[in-house]
Structure formats: C-alpha cells, structure tokens
Design a protein around this motif. Structure first.
Motif, PDB file in Angstrom:
ATOM      1  N   ARG A 139       0.952  -1.435   0.088  1.00 27.47           N
ATOM      2  CA  ARG A 139       0.020   0.070   0.052  1.00 27.47           C
ATOM      3  C   ARG A 139       0.983   1.399   0.037  1.00 27.47           C
ATOM      4  O   ARG A 139       0.377   2.225  -0.592  1.00 27.47           O
ATOM      5  N   VAL A 140       2.003   1.139   0.589  1.00 32.83           N
ATOM      6  CA  VAL A 140       3.015   2.257   0.570  1.00 32.83           C
ATOM      7  C   VAL A 140       3.487   2.539  -0.803  1.00 32.83           C
ATOM      8  O   VAL A 140       3.610   3.542  -1.279  1.00 32.83           O
ATOM      9  N   THR A 141       3.984   1.258  -1.536  1.00 34.98           N
ATOM     10  CA  THR A 141       4.539   1.247  -2.701  1.00 34.98           C
ATOM     11  C   THR A 141       3.558   1.990  -3.845  1.00 34.98           C
ATOM     12  O   THR A 141       3.772   2.845  -4.372  1.00 34.98           O
ATOM     13  N   LYS A 142       2.057   1.729  -3.465  1.00 38.54           N
ATOM     14  CA  LYS A 142       1.203   1.999  -4.328  1.00 38.54           C
ATOM     15  C   LYS A 142       1.051   3.649  -4.350  1.00 38.54           C
ATOM     16  O   LYS A 142       0.826   4.392  -5.388  1.00 38.54           O
ATOM     17  N   ALA A 143       1.077   4.255  -2.825  1.00 39.71           N
ATOM     18  CA  ALA A 143       0.908   5.359  -2.772  1.00 39.71           C
ATOM     19  C   ALA A 143       2.163   6.263  -3.400  1.00 39.71           C
ATOM     20  O   ALA A 143       1.973   7.424  -3.838  1.00 39.71           O
ATOM     21  N   MET A 144       3.331   5.543  -3.297  1.00 37.25           N
ATOM     22  CA  MET A 144       4.482   6.505  -3.856  1.00 37.25           C
ATOM     23  C   MET A 144       4.675   6.288  -5.318  1.00 37.25           C
ATOM     24  O   MET A 144       5.279   7.284  -6.028  1.00 37.25           O
ATOM     25  N   GLU A 145       4.050   5.400  -5.726  1.00 40.91           N
ATOM     26  CA  GLU A 145       4.185   5.520  -7.575  1.00 40.91           C
ATOM     27  C   GLU A 145       4.030   6.526  -8.227  1.00 40.91           C
ATOM     28  O   GLU A 145       4.891   7.017  -9.101  1.00 40.91           O
ATOM     29  N   PRO A 146       3.072   7.123  -7.946  1.00 36.03           N
ATOM     30  CA  PRO A 146       2.611   8.307  -8.954  1.00 36.03           C
ATOM     31  C   PRO A 146       3.788   9.577  -8.717  1.00 36.03           C
ATOM     32  O   PRO A 146       3.773  10.331  -9.677  1.00 36.03           O
ATOM     33  N   TYR A 147       4.276   9.488  -7.629  1.00 34.99           N
ATOM     34  CA  TYR A 147       5.478  10.499  -7.375  1.00 34.99           C
ATOM     35  C   TYR A 147       6.644  10.343  -8.040  1.00 34.99           C
ATOM     36  O   TYR A 147       7.755  10.992  -8.104  1.00 34.99           O
ATOM     37  N   PHE A 148       6.823   8.829  -8.540  1.00 38.03           N
ATOM     38  CA  PHE A 148       8.091   8.600  -9.436  1.00 38.03           C
ATOM     39  C   PHE A 148       7.584   8.717 -10.929  1.00 38.03           C
ATOM     40  O   PHE A 148       8.667   8.767 -11.716  1.00 38.03           O
ATOM     41  N   ALA A 149       6.530   8.969 -11.310  1.00 40.49           N
ATOM     42  CA  ALA A 149       6.110   8.985 -12.736  1.00 40.49           C
ATOM     43  C   ALA A 149       5.393  10.585 -12.971  1.00 40.49           C
ATOM     44  O   ALA A 149       6.067  11.286 -13.195  1.00 40.49           O
ATOM     45  N   GLY A 150       4.167  10.415 -13.014  1.00 36.98           N
ATOM     46  CA  GLY A 150       3.514  11.684 -13.292  1.00 36.98           C
ATOM     47  C   GLY A 150       3.756  13.053 -12.539  1.00 36.98           C
ATOM     48  O   GLY A 150       4.046  14.040 -12.930  1.00 36.98           O
ATOM     49  N   ILE A 151       3.770  12.771 -11.158  1.00 35.37           N
ATOM     50  CA  ILE A 151       3.848  14.050 -10.299  1.00 35.37           C
ATOM     51  C   ILE A 151       5.408  14.210  -9.819  1.00 35.37           C
ATOM     52  O   ILE A 151       5.855  13.465  -9.196  1.00 35.37           O
ATOM     53  N   PHE A 152       5.804  15.299 -10.650  1.00 37.31           N
ATOM     54  CA  PHE A 152       7.324  15.575 -10.394  1.00 37.31           C
ATOM     55  C   PHE A 152       7.688  16.918  -9.925  1.00 37.31           C
ATOM     56  O   PHE A 152       8.746  17.128  -9.722  1.00 37.31           O
ATOM     57  N   GLY A 153       6.963  17.653  -9.530  1.00 39.65           N
ATOM     58  CA  GLY A 153       7.081  18.991  -9.337  1.00 39.65           C
ATOM     59  C   GLY A 153       7.938  19.297  -8.123  1.00 39.65           C
ATOM     60  O   GLY A 153       8.086  18.371  -7.377  1.00 39.65           O
ATOM     61  N   ASN A 154       8.455  20.696  -8.199  1.00 39.96           N
ATOM     62  CA  ASN A 154       9.322  20.841  -6.988  1.00 39.96           C
ATOM     63  C   ASN A 154       8.383  21.719  -5.991  1.00 39.96           C
ATOM     64  O   ASN A 154       7.651  22.596  -6.303  1.00 39.96           O
ATOM     65  N   PRO A 155       8.307  21.183  -4.610  1.00 37.53           N
ATOM     66  CA  PRO A 155       7.451  21.656  -3.854  1.00 37.53           C
ATOM     67  C   PRO A 155       7.352  23.109  -3.490  1.00 37.53           C
ATOM     68  O   PRO A 155       6.597  23.873  -3.103  1.00 37.53           O
ATOM     69  N   SER A 156       8.807  23.576  -3.931  1.00 36.98           N
ATOM     70  CA  SER A 156       8.775  24.984  -3.709  1.00 36.98           C
ATOM     71  C   SER A 156       8.234  25.918  -4.839  1.00 36.98           C
ATOM     72  O   SER A 156       8.164  27.214  -4.792  1.00 36.98           O
ATOM     73  N   SER A 157       7.839  25.274  -5.874  1.00 35.49           N
ATOM     74  CA  SER A 157       7.398  26.113  -7.289  1.00 35.49           C
ATOM     75  C   SER A 157       6.037  26.588  -6.972  1.00 35.49           C
ATOM     76  O   SER A 157       5.161  25.660  -6.321  1.00 35.49           O
TER      77      SER A 157
END
Ligand code: PLP
Length: 392
Positions: free
Chosen positions: A18-36
C-alpha cells in the motif's frame, strides 16, 4: 509461499504494498518541486502537507511540529546538536543512556569534543534506565536528556513518560529516539512530556532514507543543513516527495492497524520465546520479559562463544534471516555488544546473542516452521561447536 523467511524487521522492513502504491505516482507523473508556485509545484506541496499531517496524527502532534529529514540518524543528530546549538549557552550538560544507538552515541561524542559534558546512564540487567539515576544525574547545566523509547538490540521499552516528567520538572528538554518504537507502541506527545522525537520510515514498512523529527512547538533548534530554507529553514534541500508520501502512508497504516498488529505479534513473539527457551535449554531471553517491543525476541546462548554467528549463517543457508545484534554493528564481526556489556553481560555472553524480530508480513506458519528448523540446525551444529548445545 516463498521458502525464505525474513525475521530481521528491526534492521529494516519490507515495503508495504500500500505504501509502494501511494508512492508510485510521485516517481512518474507527479514530479514538481514543492517550492514552485505553479501547478506542478502545488501538486507536490499538497502531497507533502498530507504526509506531514499523517505523521503528526500518529502521535498526536501538530503538523507544524514535524520536520522531515533523510533518516532516523539525521533526526537524532538534528535533535541533539540542534538543541545544544540553539541554546547558545556556555556550559551545557546532556544526559543519555549507555545503550543508545550509535546515531545518538556518536553524536554525543561529537558534542563532547565541542565542550558539552555528557553523562551516560547505566541500565539494569533487563536494559532499563532507572528514573532515580536520571534524577541524581541532573545538574543545573543539564539542558537535554535523550533516552531511546525502545532498544534496537534487546527490545526493552524505557519508561519514557516518567523520564520525560523528571526531565521537565528540572526544566530541561526531553528527546527520545523512537525509531524502533513509532507505530509499534502507542505514543502521544499531548499526554507524554516529550519535546523531541526521532523516527524513520524504513523500520515501519516504509522507504529507506526518509525520517522525521518531532519538535514541540516553542522549542528552538538550529539547523544542520543550510540552504534554500525548506522545512521552515530547519532542514534545507528539495524534498524527497515520493519518500515522504511513503512515510505518510506508513504512518496512516500504523495508526489504523498498530493495536491489532501488536496483539498478533506479541502472541508470536511469546510463542518463540517460550518454545525456544524450552527446546534449547542453553538459550535464555535477553531484555525485559514484558516491557519489550511486540515482535522482538533477543536470545542469549549460554557459554557458547561464536555459536550465535554459526547459527545465523546456518539459518541463512536455510533461507531464514535473523540477526546477531543490530545490523549497524554487523561489520564489527564478533565484537561483544556494548549494549549487552552495559547490561552487565561478561565478554563471552556479550558475543552470543541472536535477534529475531517479526513484522507485519510474518505469519504464524513461518513461526511454526522456524521452530521446527531451528532445533534441527542447532543439533547439526552441536558436534562441531559445542557439546553443551542440547536440542530436545
Ligand atoms: N535509532 C535506532 C534505535 C535505530 O534502531 C536506528 C536504525 O537501526 C537508527 C536510530 C537509525 O535510523 P536510520 O537507519 O533511519 O538512520
């Protein structure tokens, strides 16, 4: 079912799917820099905000009190060095215990080289710090007390609520290295007077290289890492967004499942302790019988120098992973454990311990199988290694 058994969950844990699944989008589509400031940055920022809330909720903190770091080790360094440097006092005294993880003990040694005076409290034969010893060790210059919530080698739980209360009555700050305890035993910073608390995701079926430090609101610390001002200036660096999402998910699962999981693991743990110490009469439990982590078994092999490592290697050949102590000291080979030495073990006994630590994905069937294989392997070793090692 895989033939291999992993019983070394205090060293690290497998990722929860469940942790792997939650992280997956952040290795692929969601890539932004949180400070932007744009949409891509906002997506990443929202994910971090959610993770901070999830971590805070696990022990009743406010999200603003959570600083993300890259490990339990970094959290411990930040807590100790950050507090002492933040005080700006000339004379500083710090109290810790003799059985802390090297992430604390190497940091206190560093601080000693900077002129900080450090007292290392002794522990009893179960690995417990005596609150009276803390009371006696306090000085007018004591600024910080750091005592781990649970020991990584022997599994003993410290009376941190009482230790924190004594520390507060004296006007000092209390830090706990809760890397082994978070998500396994209930912790609540509203009811326990803890000022700083370190945790690490990989001990809790989360990703490696992700940690956090809780800093009670109003406690001031200095950063170790300087740069772009992330984490309210206390830990600069572009955030490990996927890792933090993993930590957040880990915390949420632990909050929901900790109580059921602990009851299940306590049963398996007790089955292991009782069966092994009965069928292998030369084994004995190390650490407190009841005040211990739910899935944690630490066993001594009476008078059997070198036996522990031989047993570990033979079990490994059978596909069973256990440990002789903490993974962090594996490179030291058969050096006696400083933790067992502090608990009063002689040099030979301090070399002969086995650590069996269970986690979320261990089953009763694995424990049953282990209890069949262990005496067989121990008996096979007997002619080579010791005539005292009697497997029933
Ligand atoms: N503190 C304790 C009690 C630990 O058991 C560990 C890891 O074994 C650490 C700190 C270090 O955590 P990390 O591996 O995240 O640096």
């Amino acid at each position: 079912m895989s033939d291999r058994i992993y019983f070394d969950n205090s060293a690290t844990t497998p990722l929860d799917p469940r942790v792997t699944k939650a992280m997956e989008p952040y290795f692929a589509g969601i890539f932004g820099n949180p400070s932007s400031l744009h949409w891509a940055g906002r997506e990443a920022r929202a994910a971090i905000d959610q993770a901070r809330q999830q971590v805070a909720d696990l022990f009743n903190a406010h999200p603003k009190e959570i600083i993300f770091t890259a490990s339990g080790t970094e959290s411990d360094n930040l807590a100790l060095i950050g507090v002492i440097e933040g005080l700006g006092q000339r004379e500083n005294h710090l109290i810790t215990s003799a059985i802390e993880h090297p992430a604390i003990l190497e940091t206190t040694r560093y601080l000693e080289r900077q002129g900080v005076e450090v007292t290392y409290l002794d522990v009893d034969g179960d690995g417990l710090v005596d609150p009276n010893d803390l009371q006696k060790a306090l000085r007018p210059t004591t600024r910080l007390v750091s005592i781990m919530a649970a020991n990584n080698v022997v599994g003993t739980l410290q009376p941190i609520t009482e230790l924190a209360r004594i520390t507060h009555e004296h006007g000092a700050l209390f830090h706990t290295d809760a890397v082994q305890a978070v998500g396994k035993i209930p912790l609540n910073v509203k009811t326990q007077p803890i000022d700083l608390l370190s945790l690490s995701a990989h001990k809790l079926h989360g990703p490696k290289g992700v940690g956090a430090l809780y800093v009670r609101s109003g406690v001031s610390i200095k950063p170790l890492v300087h740069g772009g001002g992330q984490e309210r200036g206390l830990r600069s660096a572009t955030e490990n967004v996927a890792g933090l999402v993993g930590l957040g998910q880990t915390a949420e699962i632990a909050r929901a499942e900790m109580s059921d999981e602990a009851s299940r693991l306590v049963q398996l743990r007790d089955q292991l302790i009782e069966t092994i110490t009965t069928i292998l009469p030369n084994t004995y439990l190390i650490g407190h019988r009841y005040r211990r982590l739910p899935g944690h078994v630490c066993l001594g092999l009476a008078g059997q120098e070198g036996e522990a490592i031989k047993l570990l290697l033979a079990l490994d050949e059978a596909g069973i992973a256990i440990s002789t102590g903490s993974a962090c000291s594996a490179h030291q080979g058969s050096e006696p454990s400083y933790i067992l030495r502090a608990m009063g073990f002689d040099l030979i006994r301090a070399r002969g311990s086995l650590r069996i630590t269970l986690g979320r994905f261990n089953t009763a069937a694995e424990v049953d199988r282990f209890l069949i294989v262990l005496p067989q392997i121990a008996a096979d070793l007997r002619p080579i290694t010791s005539r005292h090692f009697v497997a029933a």
